[in-house]
Design a protein around this motif. Structure first.
Motif, PDB file in Angstrom:
ATOM      1  N   LYS A 262       0.821  -1.193   0.000  1.00  0.00           N
ATOM      2  CA  LYS A 262       0.000   0.000   0.000  1.00  0.00           C
ATOM      3  C   LYS A 262       0.864   1.256   0.000  1.00  0.00           C
ATOM      4  O   LYS A 262       1.918   1.304   0.636  1.00  0.00           O
ATOM      5  CB  LYS A 262      -0.927   0.004   1.222  1.00  0.00           C
ATOM      6  N   THR A 263       0.376   2.268  -0.692  1.00  0.00           N
ATOM      7  CA  THR A 263       1.056   3.563  -0.743  1.00  0.00           C
ATOM      8  C   THR A 263       0.170   4.600  -0.070  1.00  0.00           C
ATOM      9  O   THR A 263      -1.006   4.741  -0.416  1.00  0.00           O
ATOM     10  CB  THR A 263       1.343   3.978  -2.192  1.00  0.00           C
ATOM     11  N   PHE A 264       0.742   5.317   0.907  1.00  0.00           N
ATOM     12  CA  PHE A 264      -0.007   6.316   1.671  1.00  0.00           C
ATOM     13  C   PHE A 264       0.474   7.718   1.292  1.00  0.00           C
ATOM     14  O   PHE A 264       1.679   8.001   1.336  1.00  0.00           O
ATOM     15  CB  PHE A 264       0.194   6.108   3.173  1.00  0.00           C
ATOM     16  N   ASP A 265      -0.458   8.564   0.943  1.00  0.00           N
ATOM     17  CA  ASP A 265      -0.140   9.966   0.666  1.00  0.00           C
ATOM     18  C   ASP A 265      -0.104  10.704   2.001  1.00  0.00           C
ATOM     19  O   ASP A 265      -1.115  10.820   2.694  1.00  0.00           O
ATOM     20  CB  ASP A 265      -1.203  10.566  -0.264  1.00  0.00           C
ATOM     21  N   ILE A 266       1.070  11.234   2.369  1.00  0.00           N
ATOM     22  CA  ILE A 266       1.196  11.890   3.675  1.00  0.00           C
ATOM     23  C   ILE A 266       1.313  13.415   3.530  1.00  0.00           C
ATOM     24  O   ILE A 266       1.623  14.113   4.493  1.00  0.00           O
ATOM     25  CB  ILE A 266       2.411  11.347   4.444  1.00  0.00           C
ATOM     26  N   GLY A 267       1.038  13.903   2.334  1.00  0.00           N
ATOM     27  CA  GLY A 267       1.036  15.346   2.130  1.00  0.00           C
ATOM     28  C   GLY A 267       2.400  15.910   1.754  1.00  0.00           C
ATOM     29  O   GLY A 267       3.425  15.221   1.823  1.00  0.00           O
ATOM     30  N   ASN A 268       2.381  17.174   1.327  1.00  0.00           N
ATOM     31  CA  ASN A 268       3.603  17.895   0.949  1.00  0.00           C
ATOM     32  C   ASN A 268       4.362  17.208  -0.179  1.00  0.00           C
ATOM     33  O   ASN A 268       5.579  17.352  -0.303  1.00  0.00           O
ATOM     34  CB  ASN A 268       4.512  18.064   2.171  1.00  0.00           C
ATOM     35  N   GLY A 269       3.635  16.396  -0.960  1.00  0.00           N
ATOM     36  CA  GLY A 269       4.260  15.708  -2.082  1.00  0.00           C
ATOM     37  C   GLY A 269       4.969  14.414  -1.710  1.00  0.00           C
ATOM     38  O   GLY A 269       5.627  13.796  -2.559  1.00  0.00           O
ATOM     39  N   TYR A 270       4.837  13.967  -0.466  1.00  0.00           N
ATOM     40  CA  TYR A 270       5.514  12.757   0.000  1.00  0.00           C
ATOM     41  C   TYR A 270       4.518  11.594   0.137  1.00  0.00           C
ATOM     42  O   TYR A 270       3.324  11.803   0.392  1.00  0.00           O
ATOM     43  CB  TYR A 270       6.180  12.984   1.351  1.00  0.00           C
ATOM     44  N   VAL A 271       5.049  10.389  -0.028  1.00  0.00           N
ATOM     45  CA  VAL A 271       4.245   9.178   0.167  1.00  0.00           C
ATOM     46  C   VAL A 271       5.046   8.193   1.013  1.00  0.00           C
ATOM     47  O   VAL A 271       6.273   8.272   1.092  1.00  0.00           O
ATOM     48  CB  VAL A 271       3.859   8.507  -1.171  1.00  0.00           C
ATOM     49  N   MET A 272       4.312   7.270   1.630  1.00  0.00           N
ATOM     50  CA  MET A 272       4.933   6.128   2.307  1.00  0.00           C
ATOM     51  C   MET A 272       4.589   4.885   1.483  1.00  0.00           C
ATOM     52  O   MET A 272       3.423   4.519   1.380  1.00  0.00           O
ATOM     53  CB  MET A 272       4.419   5.991   3.738  1.00  0.00           C
ATOM     54  N   ASP A 273       5.597   4.286   0.895  1.00  0.00           N
ATOM     55  CA  ASP A 273       5.411   3.092   0.067  1.00  0.00           C
ATOM     56  C   ASP A 273       5.718   1.876   0.936  1.00  0.00           C
ATOM     57  O   ASP A 273       6.883   1.509   1.125  1.00  0.00           O
ATOM     58  CB  ASP A 273       6.340   3.155  -1.145  1.00  0.00           C
ATOM     59  N   ASP A 274       4.665   1.275   1.472  1.00  0.00           N
ATOM     60  CA  ASP A 274       4.835   0.271   2.535  1.00  0.00           C
ATOM     61  C   ASP A 274       4.240  -1.085   2.191  1.00  0.00           C
ATOM     62  O   ASP A 274       3.387  -1.216   1.308  1.00  0.00           O
ATOM     63  CB  ASP A 274       4.168   0.754   3.829  1.00  0.00           C
ATOM     64  N   TYR A 275       4.701  -2.077   2.945  1.00  0.00           N
ATOM     65  CA  TYR A 275       4.038  -3.368   3.029  1.00  0.00           C
ATOM     66  C   TYR A 275       3.245  -3.380   4.330  1.00  0.00           C
ATOM     67  O   TYR A 275       3.633  -2.751   5.322  1.00  0.00           O
ATOM     68  CB  TYR A 275       5.037  -4.526   3.074  1.00  0.00           C
ATOM     69  N   ILE A 276       2.135  -4.095   4.321  1.00  0.00           N
ATOM     70  CA  ILE A 276       1.387  -4.328   5.554  1.00  0.00           C
ATOM     71  C   ILE A 276       1.650  -5.768   5.988  1.00  0.00           C
ATOM     72  O   ILE A 276       1.402  -6.710   5.237  1.00  0.00           O
ATOM     73  CB  ILE A 276      -0.121  -4.088   5.353  1.00  0.00           C
ATOM     74  N   TYR A 277       2.191  -5.902   7.175  1.00  0.00           N
ATOM     75  CA  TYR A 277       2.498  -7.225   7.730  1.00  0.00           C
ATOM     76  C   TYR A 277       1.529  -7.534   8.873  1.00  0.00           C
ATOM     77  O   TYR A 277       1.131  -6.645   9.620  1.00  0.00           O
ATOM     78  CB  TYR A 277       3.933  -7.272   8.245  1.00  0.00           C
ATOM     79  N   GLN A 278       1.186  -8.812   8.982  1.00  0.00           N
ATOM     80  CA  GLN A 278       0.207  -9.226   9.988  1.00  0.00           C
ATOM     81  C   GLN A 278       0.614 -10.540  10.643  1.00  0.00           C
ATOM     82  O   GLN A 278       1.094 -11.453   9.978  1.00  0.00           O
ATOM     83  CB  GLN A 278      -1.167  -9.378   9.338  1.00  0.00           C
ATOM     84  N   LYS A 279       0.419 -10.608  11.933  1.00  0.00           N
ATOM     85  CA  LYS A 279       0.658 -11.850  12.685  1.00  0.00           C
ATOM     86  C   LYS A 279      -0.665 -12.276  13.307  1.00  0.00           C
ATOM     87  O   LYS A 279      -1.192 -11.596  14.195  1.00  0.00           O
ATOM     88  CB  LYS A 279       1.701 -11.631  13.781  1.00  0.00           C
ATOM     89  N   ASN A 280      -1.232 -13.363  12.827  1.00  0.00           N
ATOM     90  CA  ASN A 280      -2.501 -13.866  13.371  1.00  0.00           C
ATOM     91  C   ASN A 280      -2.262 -14.509  14.729  1.00  0.00           C
ATOM     92  O   ASN A 280      -1.291 -15.226  14.935  1.00  0.00           O
ATOM     93  CB  ASN A 280      -3.126 -14.876  12.415  1.00  0.00           C
ATOM     94  N   LEU A 281      -3.204 -14.265  15.631  1.00  0.00           N
ATOM     95  CA  LEU A 281      -3.108 -14.821  16.979  1.00  0.00           C
ATOM     96  C   LEU A 281      -4.197 -15.838  17.271  1.00  0.00           C
ATOM     97  O   LEU A 281      -4.072 -16.646  18.171  1.00  0.00           O
ATOM     98  CB  LEU A 281      -3.190 -13.696  18.021  1.00  0.00           C
ATOM     99  N   ILE A 282      -5.289 -15.795  16.513  1.00  0.00           N
ATOM    100  CA  ILE A 282      -6.402 -16.744  16.695  1.00  0.00           C
ATOM    101  C   ILE A 282      -6.550 -17.529  15.413  1.00  0.00           C
ATOM    102  O   ILE A 282      -6.686 -16.973  14.327  1.00  0.00           O
ATOM    103  CB  ILE A 282      -7.718 -16.019  17.018  1.00  0.00           C
TER     104      ILE A 282
END
Length: 288
Positions: A262-282
């Motif tokens: 996912k890519t997040f627009d954080i304003g001022n022309g910048y983005v966060m180009d990230d992966y979303i990681y998850q650890k299931n507990l149930i």
């Protein structure tokens, strides 16, 4: 071997059944093979047998019966193998999924043990120590992201996420901010919260890199997972920069899985180009 013996037994049973039916039809006069049943005796047994065989051969009865038996036994044998293979596949799949579930249950609830020669303590952020968040974040971010982000973006994001008002806003909303100390020296911080869907979002897990903090990152992760387990949360999830290979290895070692990009627009022309990681507990048991 058991299946082969069963096929041989079926063949013999088929031959016996055919002989019985043929004799019954002959005895009742349904078929005429040129033999008078009233004149049959031991003396003319050979002659009658030859007549019977000639009748069978002339009318292709033997070939037809043999062909029928081969086809029938072949179909029975095939269906038997098919059922056997199907049961083996289902059993194998069930065993595989059972092993996966048991493994996942063990891993998902597991807290990686860590022994340190230093004293690690978590301090809830309050008005007396909130100023430490800003100074810690500057030191850690300028070291951790110097090769991933521009200095301008680092400065922009630090001001956006770590100003006192922003931290106080999170605290007022029930979010958890903690300062991590090693031998009473501030070395890192945590920020996490319980989302509405009963999952824990680990927003920030940052630590200075020194000889004394080796292994402390695992203690911090264990701390968050213990919290999530204590409230029976479904999972813990987080975001990580796609180029942050070191952090990704750490998360994967702790049982986190990459579930989205996912890519997040954080304003001022910048983005966060990230992966979303998850650890299931149930874990839900599989259904076949």
């Amino acid at each position: 071997m058991k299946t082969i013996l069963s096929a041989v037994g079926l063949y013999i049973a088929g031959e016996i059944a055919f002989s019985f039916v043929f004799v019954l039809l002959f005895a009742t006069g349904v078929i005429d093979i040129g033999i008078n049943i009233n004149n049959m005796s031991v003396n003319n047994l050979t002659e009658n047998s030859l007549k019977m065989n000639k009748y069978l051969m002339d009318n292709y009865v033997t070939i037809a019966v043999q062909l029928f038996l081969y086809v029938a036994i072949g179909m029975i044998y095939y269906n038997s193998l098919k059922r056997k293979w199907t049961f083996e596949m289902i059993e194998g799949e069930m065993n595989k999924r059972k092993e996966e579930v048991l493994e996942n249950i063990e891993i998902k609830k597991k807290i990686s043990p860590i022994k340190l020669n230093v004293y690690v303590h978590f301090h809830a952020v309050n008005e007396k120590n909130i100023h430490l968040i800003e100074s810690l974040s500057k030191d850690i971010w300028n070291d951790a992201y110097k090769d991933l982000l521009s200095q301008e973006q680092i400065d922009y994001m630090l001001d956006m996420m770590y100003n006192v008002d922003k931290v106080n806003e999170g605290l007022a909303n029930g979010e958890i901010w903690e300062i991590v100390k090693v031998d009473n020296v501030p070395v890192g911080y945590l920020h996490y919260k319980l989302d509405e869907n009963n999952t824990v979002f680990l927003s920030k897990i940052y630590l200075k890199t020194t000889d004394k903090t080796k292994g402390v990152g695992q203690v911090m992760m264990n701390h968050v997972i213990e919290y999530a387990n204590s409230i029976n949360a479904k999972d813990v999830h987080l975001t990580v920069n796609k180029e942050n290979a070191r952090a990704i290895r750490f998360y994967e070692k702790n049982g986190f899985k990459n579930i989205e990009s996912k890519t997040f627009d954080i304003g001022n022309g910048y983005v966060m180009d990230d992966y979303i990681y998850q650890k299931n507990l149930i874990t839900k048991l599989p259904q076949l």
